[in-house]
Design an enzyme around this catalytic site. Structure first.
Site, PDB file in Angstrom:
ATOM      1  N   HIS A   1     -88.630  19.042  52.383  1.00  0.00           N
ATOM      2  CA  HIS A   1     -89.659  19.641  53.263  1.00  0.00           C
ATOM      3  C   HIS A   1     -89.206  20.327  54.478  1.00  0.00           C
ATOM      4  CE1 HIS A   1     -93.686  20.470  52.581  1.00  0.00           C
ATOM      5  NE2 HIS A   1     -94.263  19.291  53.231  1.00  0.00           N
TER       6      HIS A   1
ATOM      7  N   ASN B   1     -98.502  19.408  58.389  1.00  0.00           N
ATOM      8  CA  ASN B   1    -100.285  19.481  57.934  1.00  0.00           C
ATOM      9  C   ASN B   1    -100.684  20.097  59.235  1.00  0.00           C
ATOM     10  OD1 ASN B   1     -99.573  18.394  55.704  1.00  0.00           O
ATOM     11  ND2 ASN B   1    -101.130  16.770  55.598  1.00  0.00           N
TER      12      ASN B   1
ATOM     13  N   ASP C   1     -90.178  25.697  53.051  1.00  0.00           N
ATOM     14  CA  ASP C   1     -89.658  25.262  51.412  1.00  0.00           C
ATOM     15  C   ASP C   1     -90.723  26.018  50.665  1.00  0.00           C
ATOM     16  OD1 ASP C   1     -91.419  22.568  50.634  1.00  0.00           O
ATOM     17  OD2 ASP C   1     -91.490  23.314  53.000  1.00  0.00           O
TER      18      ASP C   1
ATOM     19  N   ASN D   1     -98.438  23.360  53.079  1.00  0.00           N
ATOM     20  CA  ASN D   1     -99.615  22.671  54.222  1.00  0.00           C
ATOM     21  C   ASN D   1     -99.262  23.227  55.638  1.00  0.00           C
ATOM     22  OD1 ASN D   1    -101.333  21.474  52.475  1.00  0.00           O
ATOM     23  ND2 ASN D   1    -100.143  19.472  52.562  1.00  0.00           N
TER      24      ASN D   1
END
Length: 227
Positions: A19, A68, A93, A114
């Site tokens: 991530h 997020n 990513d 997100n």
């Protein structure tokens, strides 16, 4: 001024996770140009001049708000510099691209990423470029949320290093020459291993008699199949 946002999560436990590949790319750009990271509200930022003097002025951003809520870090800087979408690049990513692929895309949906989702929400528009770094779909039995937070495997290290290097190259081309140039030069990037070529059939020597080889062929078949 242009903004390049590398998406990731703060904290040492996330440094080498899939991530955080966006952070790896902007870290490489900062390293090349001798930039120093500093904390500015909800982000770490580093200012660089990319290219020959005077160079393109670029502010590199690593949100410190967790993935997020990436928009919380990006929104104020975007507004402060009074930018439009063309001046913002998000390095992310991408689960839907195989590991080893790199591509630019303008706008579109967030695709389940997100960080991108929250930036779209805060800016009120999806119309900004993204540089997508492929991390592949998870293997069978893996939850996607666990996969993106998993660490790179040792055997992936060489490909990852090359992907990050090319990602930094792509950021520099975008900053100096724009999206179309970046797409033309990098959207064909594919570092996946190439399949081995099919073996060539050995041609039968000229003048050979196919019938003459029949007994030998039959004997070979008998030797392989006792039934």
């Amino acid at each position: 001024m242009k903004l390049v946002v590398g998406l990731g999560n703060p904290g040492s436990q996330y440094v080498r996770t899939r991530h955080n590949v966006g952070w790896l790319v902007v870290d490489e750009v900062a390293r090349r140009w001798g930039a120093v990271w500093r904390r500015e509200k909800d982000a770490e930022v580093a200012e660089v001049r990319v290219g020959a003097a005077p160079g393109a002025k670029v502010l590199l951003i690593k949100p410190q708000t967790f993935m997020n809520t990436s928009g919380k870090a990006v929104g104020p800087l975007y507004a402060f510099y009074k930018l439009d979408g063309d001046a913002l690049l998000v390095v992310q990513d991408d689960l839907d691209s195989p590991f080893g692929l790199l591509k630019f895309r303008l706008g579109g949906r967030h695709g389940g990423q997100n960080g991108v989702r929250d930036i779209i929400r805060v800016l009120g528009t999806p119309d900004f470029p993204r540089l997508k770094v492929g991390i592949s779909r998870p293997p069978a039995g893996w939850d996607p949320a666990d996969w993106v937070l998993s660490k790179w495997r040792t055997e992936e290290a060489a490909t990852l290093a090359e992907l990050v290097r090319l990602g930094a190259d792509a950021v520099e081309v975008w900053a100096q020459r724009g999206l179309a140039e970046g797409q033309g030069r990098f959207n064909g990037t594919d570092l996946r291993p190439k399949p081995a070529p099919e073996p060539q059939a050995t041609p039968r020597p000229e003048g050979s008699d196919a019938a003459a080889s029949a007994p030998a062929d039959a004997a070979y078949a008998d030797a392989r199949d006792p039934h």
